[in-house]
Structure formats: structure tokens, C-alpha cells
Enzyme design. Structure first.
Site, PDB file in Angstrom:
ATOM      1  N   GLY B  59      56.187  73.539  71.532  1.00  0.00           N
ATOM      2  CA  GLY B  59      56.326  74.257  72.791  1.00  0.00           C
ATOM      3  C   GLY B  59      55.834  73.410  73.948  1.00  0.00           C
ATOM      4  O   GLY B  59      56.336  72.309  74.183  1.00  0.00           O
ATOM      5  N   GLN B 199      56.256  80.624  64.268  1.00  0.00           N
ATOM      6  CA  GLN B 199      55.443  80.532  65.493  1.00  0.00           C
ATOM      7  C   GLN B 199      55.094  81.927  66.027  1.00  0.00           C
ATOM      8  O   GLN B 199      54.021  82.105  66.616  1.00  0.00           O
ATOM      9  CB  GLN B 199      56.195  79.769  66.590  1.00  0.00           C
ATOM     10  CG  GLN B 199      56.370  78.286  66.324  1.00  0.00           C
ATOM     11  CD  GLN B 199      57.704  77.983  65.660  1.00  0.00           C
ATOM     12  OE1 GLN B 199      58.288  78.823  64.968  1.00  0.00           O
ATOM     13  NE2 GLN B 199      58.196  76.776  65.850  1.00  0.00           N
ATOM     14  N   ASP B 240      62.999  75.499  76.474  1.00  0.00           N
ATOM     15  CA  ASP B 240      62.706  74.077  76.335  1.00  0.00           C
ATOM     16  C   ASP B 240      63.421  73.267  77.411  1.00  0.00           C
ATOM     17  O   ASP B 240      62.922  72.258  77.881  1.00  0.00           O
ATOM     18  CB  ASP B 240      63.083  73.586  74.932  1.00  0.00           C
ATOM     19  CG  ASP B 240      62.034  74.013  73.919  1.00  0.00           C
ATOM     20  OD1 ASP B 240      61.979  75.211  73.615  1.00  0.00           O
ATOM     21  OD2 ASP B 240      61.240  73.154  73.493  1.00  0.00           O
ATOM     22  N   LYS B 251      64.031  78.049  71.236  1.00  0.00           N
ATOM     23  CA  LYS B 251      63.997  78.197  69.773  1.00  0.00           C
ATOM     24  C   LYS B 251      65.186  79.002  69.264  1.00  0.00           C
ATOM     25  O   LYS B 251      65.535  80.040  69.830  1.00  0.00           O
ATOM     26  CB  LYS B 251      62.692  78.910  69.403  1.00  0.00           C
ATOM     27  CG  LYS B 251      62.498  79.204  67.938  1.00  0.00           C
ATOM     28  CD  LYS B 251      62.494  77.963  67.079  1.00  0.00           C
ATOM     29  CE  LYS B 251      61.510  76.933  67.567  1.00  0.00           C
ATOM     30  NZ  LYS B 251      61.729  75.589  66.964  1.00  0.00           N
TER      31      LYS B 251
END
Lengths: 346, 346
Positions: B59, B199, B240, B251
Site C-alpha cells: 500500500g 490485508q 494505487d 487491489k
């Protein structure tokens, strides 16, 4: 009739789902597949109900396990090992039906089977034979229905297609792929792993691999991405229930995949032997909520803090407008026409 | 300026992301959280690149780790332990940039940092001080940006809202929830576990629990079901990359959740410090494909057959028409207006 067993992987061959051996009920343990091919031994009715609750078998398995558990009870009654008592069978039926509340195929089959056994008790008939006759006819019809659905499924798959599925769509789906391959079609199948129980990783992908299909395992979060890459032309799953007005319940995740399919212009074809004609609309479906601890663990090992709050709805519901057609033994049926086509069976 | 550390859980406090200690780079090991709070020790540049590849951090972590790795190299050059050579820094930069190809925040920060270090070498300046100055300014700006985004995020959350997220949306999101709670709003947060790396289970849910939020862990397949039950009013994630015309990579799974949110009339608000102004359209984003073995395993243990075919695209891409607004340090910006608002920064 075509013999379907030769097309099927180990776990879907009938005697590997449920059978009686040495006065016990043996259930093919799908939790251990594909690592082990073992059987879970149920000594009594409670053991069978627990096997279903613990997901030793699932999908199309519970109805066969539950009926075979009733047959074992009938065999014991005929052998004088337990009472030949209608109340006992009624209680057994209710216990089994409680084991998976969303599974109405099992519930309906048990209603008919136990009604016949109860009538047999009243008339002083051999209830083991009654149970066996009913189960054999059920199995024969089940296999014929699976074959008819698979012929429809195979006809919908074109040469070069990518097929997305979810969870474990059992005999009808595996057989659709087998028949399409036999017709010379090149197919790729994508199997989401299906958390938290990994039915896609443990059952669907290995079963397809066993029959020689080109299958790729993905996580549940990759479905829409695969669709966006042009890799998917059809989306096919089983259903646990479809109401007479076309609301389909299946393993949680089926709904969001159907939304993603619709977004990408990909048709969704669920398999269903018939609608649950007594149910109308989304609210008529009971969504089973399982132990949230299962969401927090993989094979018993925690993925998060022990004291984390979690939630585990086991199914979700696809509305009829996301269904391109229901694959049934009577052909491909619009979700809006199930009542007309199947109404006479009420 | 508000000090944000007091609102943040352990893993997001800056010194727990990356720091230099005893001539080594220590990286907070997010793979072990929430079970252990340990640091992964990198002895050199290669070790730092591998830590990023192995997802020791992820991240928002890699940019800090990569910059700190460059600072360690600069410190060693100043101490005479390695060459004070521009080529060495250029190679280091390229190695780090290759470690996560989709992470352009890291790539862009490294481009600027290494350009300054290289200029410093030419001018005979102290490059350790140059690196430290750049990193401190970056960190200060990062925290200010996070605070501004969190103020926007908190303002979008209404009292009584259920908020869906995905993966680990880091400081801006956690801080949004903290600020909204401070404003007296009752909020529920739903955290999908985020396979294959969990995550959501390991980072998001424990971080939110640590700050006292009402968080519930679900599997990735339950997102649309939760939305259909009226439990979700907002969907918020990190990104991202977001291109200058509003295509957002995050993700894998973020996209299908955005489709499900759109279907249910739930707005999707991604957080982004700024767009990657050099990129236009979906095809400008490189989707990292990771080792498919990771899809077949949980904590090293197989979930399917060893020889199963699998596929692991790590990200997916949300189109601008599924984005209700981008939460930026400059406020909530339409995905169609990023270029106008951020254009002057080119």
C-alpha cells in the site's frame, strides 16, 4: 439412457456421495478432497445431521445423505433395532431439515420420503423397501435430470468460450463441460476459490482437472477483472433454490458475480432441476447465517485477531433480471416463465 | 497542524513503516500483524527491494521503504563504505521501481529523490543530508495530505452510515473513520478479507478495531450481499494509481465492488493524493501479475491440488463512470476533472 458416471470425477459418482455399509452411513468427505478420498462414518441420524451441518458434504450432497439416513433408520426399524414409529421418522426429518435451512431440495425430498414411510408404517409394509424404492427412483430421476440439463448447458457453450462458475455446481455443470469437450469445443473454465470453504479450490477445479478440462483457479475477488479482459463469455452456477418468480439463491458471491456479468454483457445461466414453486420473491428465501468464526479462519488457523467481529451469510440471492435463462431438464427457461413451465408439478 | 499519529494504529505510525537503525533498514512487517509487531531487517538495497516484492510492507509502505533505502545508500556513501557514484543510485532506483510495477507513487518519488542525489554528487554536496531533507519534506507533505483527505472523507460519512472498504486503505481512510467518530457519528465499517494476502483481515480490520471503530470482517464474496441488505451507504478505498482521466487501479476486487456499489446506488469514493498525470486511460496502467502459487495457498498450505493452474492479477481498474468523486487533498474532485484541478503540477 447415457451412463453419466463415466464422465464424472470421483466425488460426484453416486456411491461416493452416500452409502450404507456395515449398518453405518458413509458420506464422501468433501472437506478432505482433493487431498484424500475418505469417507465420514455416521453411526446414527444425529451423526448424519451433524455431517451435513459440518459440510462433510454440500451442494447436491445433503439430499442424498439425508435420504440415506432415513433409509438406515428404516432398515434398523425393520431389523428390530429401533422402534417402527412414525414420530421417530418425523423427528428425524425435522432434525435433518434444520441442518441446512436454505436447502429446500433436501427439505422437499424428505417431506415426500417420510410421508411414504409413515404411510407404510400405518399399513404394516416393509419401510426399508419403501425407502429404498423411493431413493432409487429419486437417484434415477436425478441423473436423468442432470443429463438433460448438461445437454442444455453444453449447447450454450460455444467453441472458444471462457466459462466462469462459482462454488461447486455439481454434476450438471461438470457434465456440461464434459459433453461440450466431447463435442470438440475448446473451452476454458475459471473457478473462483469460494471462501470461506474453498469449494472452488477443493472441488470444482480438481473435478474439472480430473475430467481433463482446462481450468484456472482464481480468488473470488478476480471475477470482474477476468470479465473485463474478455476472457469470459458465459457465467454458470448451481442454485440452492429458485423461487417460482425467478429469485435464485446460491453460495454467497454468486450475486456479485451476476452483477459483474451483467455489467460486461455476459449471460448468467443457473442450473435448477425445478423451481421451489411454493416460494415467491426474495423474502421467501431464508439465508442461512453460519458461525462467523469460519470467516476468521482458514483450516482452523486465524487470519485476523481472535476477538474480531465477523459475519457469515452463506448464500445470496440473484434477482430474475440478472438471469439470462435457467438451465432445467425441460430446456432453457426464462426466469419469468418458471411458473408456467413447472406449474403443473404443484 | 493537527498531529495525526495519536489517531493512528501501530502499523501506520511513521517510524513503524521504515526507519534506519544500526546501519540497517528496518521495515514494519505487515505480514505478521496483527499477531506480532516485528521489524524486517534489510542489510542493503537488494534486501529492501526484496522486502517490497515479498509484501513485507504494501500500500503506502513501499514509497517510504524505497526512499529510506536510498537514504541508507547515501549515508553509506558519505561514510565511505560505498562509492558516491551516480550510476549506483540510478541502478538502485531502477531495482526498487521494478519491485512493484503498478506502484507509480513510489516510482515518481524515487525519480525526484535520485535526481536530487545525483545533482548533489555532481556538486560535491552531502547526499545523506539531501536525502534526509527530501524524505522529511515528503513525510510532512504526506501527513498533511492524509489529514486533508481524511477531513474530506469524514465529511462524506453521515451518522448511521455503513462504510464498505477493500484491502487496506491506509492512513487517509483510517483517519477518516477516526475523525468521523470524533465528530460523534455512529459508523459501521465492513472489511472484506482481501484474498490472497488477507490485508483486510490482517490490517484493515485490526487497525480499525485498535482505534475503537465498529468493524466487521467479511469474505470478498459477501460485498454485494451486504449492500443488498441496506447495510452499506458508502464505498471507500485507496488507489494505487489514478490516471488523469479518472481510471483507478487498486487491489483486485475493488472493481467488482465498485460495480456492485453502482448497481445498489451506493457512491464509490477512492482516496488519491493526486492523479498520475502522465497516464491516460485504462491501457496506460500496467497490472502486476504475481506468482499464481499464492492463489493456491494460505500461509503456505495448499487449498487445491499442487498441479492446479492458477492466475493472480494483483490489481484491477475502475472506470471513471463508477467513481462518484475522488477524495484528494484539494477536496472531492470529479474523476472527469482531475486534469483541470491537478494540471498545474505537471
Amino acid at each position: 439412457m447415457k451412463q453419466i458416471d463415466k464422465y464424472l470425477p470421483f466425488v460426484l459418482q453416486h456411491e461416493n456421495i452416500a452409502r450404507i455399509e456395515d449398518d453405518a452411513l458413509l458420506v464422501g468427505d468433501r472437506r478432505l478432497y482433493p487431498f484424500k478420498k475418505e469417507f465420514y462414518r455416521c453411526e446414527d441420524l444425529e451423526g448424519a445431521a451433524e455431517a451435513i451441518e459440518k459440510m462433510v458434504t454440500q451442494g447436491g450432497g445433503p439430499v442424498h445423505v439425508a435420504m440415506t439416513a432415513i433409509k438406515l433408520l428404516a432398515a434398523r426399524a425393520e431389523a428390530g433395532k429401533s422402534a417402527k414409529d412414525a414420530d421417530l421418522f418425523e423427528q428425524a426429518k425435522q432434525r435433518l431439515q434444520r441442518s441446512r435451512p436454505t436447502n429446500t431440495t433436501m427439505a422437499r425430498a424428505l417431506d415426500v420420503l417420510v410421508a411414504r414411510v409413515t404411510a407404510g408404517i400405518e399399513k404394516g409394509q416393509n419401510i426399508e423397501q419403501i425407502a429404498e424404492g423411493f431413493i432409487n427412483a429419486f437417484k434415477e430421476e436425478y441423473q436423468q435430470n442432470a443429463l438433460r440439463m448438461a445437454e442444455v448447458g453444453a449447447s450454450l457453450i460455444a467453441d472458444g468460450d471462457g466459462v466462469m462458475t462459482m462454488c461447486f455446481a455439481e454434476t450438471s455443470f461438470i457434465l456440461s463441460i464434459a459433453l461440450a469437450m466431447e463435442q470438440g469445443k475448446q473451452i476454458k473454465v475459471y473457478s473462483p476459490e469460494t471462501r470461506p470453504y474453498f469449494q472452488g479450490a477443493r472441488l470444482t477445479a480438481p473435478c474439472l482437472q480430473e475430467i481433463g478440462a482446462d481450468v484456472t483457479l482464481i480468488t473470488d475477488s478476480m471475477v470482474a477483472y477476468m470479465m473485463s479482459q474478455g476472457k469470459v463469455q458465459k457465467y454458470m452456477t448451481a442454485v440452492d433454490i429458485i423461487t417460482r418468480d425467478g429469485w435464485a439463491a446460491n453460495k454467497v458471491g454468486t450475486f456479485q458475480n451476476a452483477i459483474a456479468a451483467n455489467y460486461h454483457g455476459i449471460p448468467y445461466f443457473p442450473f435448477a432441476i425445478d423451481p421451489d414453486i411454493g416460494r415467491v420473491g426474495r423474502d421467501s428465501i431464508v439465508i442461512e447465517e453460519r458461525d462467523p468464526e469460519e470467516v476468521k479462519r482458514v483450516k482452523g488457523e486465524l487470519t485476523t485477531r481472535e476477538d474480531m467481529q465477523a459475519y457469515y451469510p452463506a448464500f445470496d440471492i440473484v434477482p430474475p433480471h440478472l438471469i439470462a435463462g435457467v438451465i432445467t431438464p425441460k430446456g432453457l427457461v426464462s426466469p419469468y416463465q418458471l411458473e408456467q413451465v413447472f406449474g403443473e408439478r404443484v
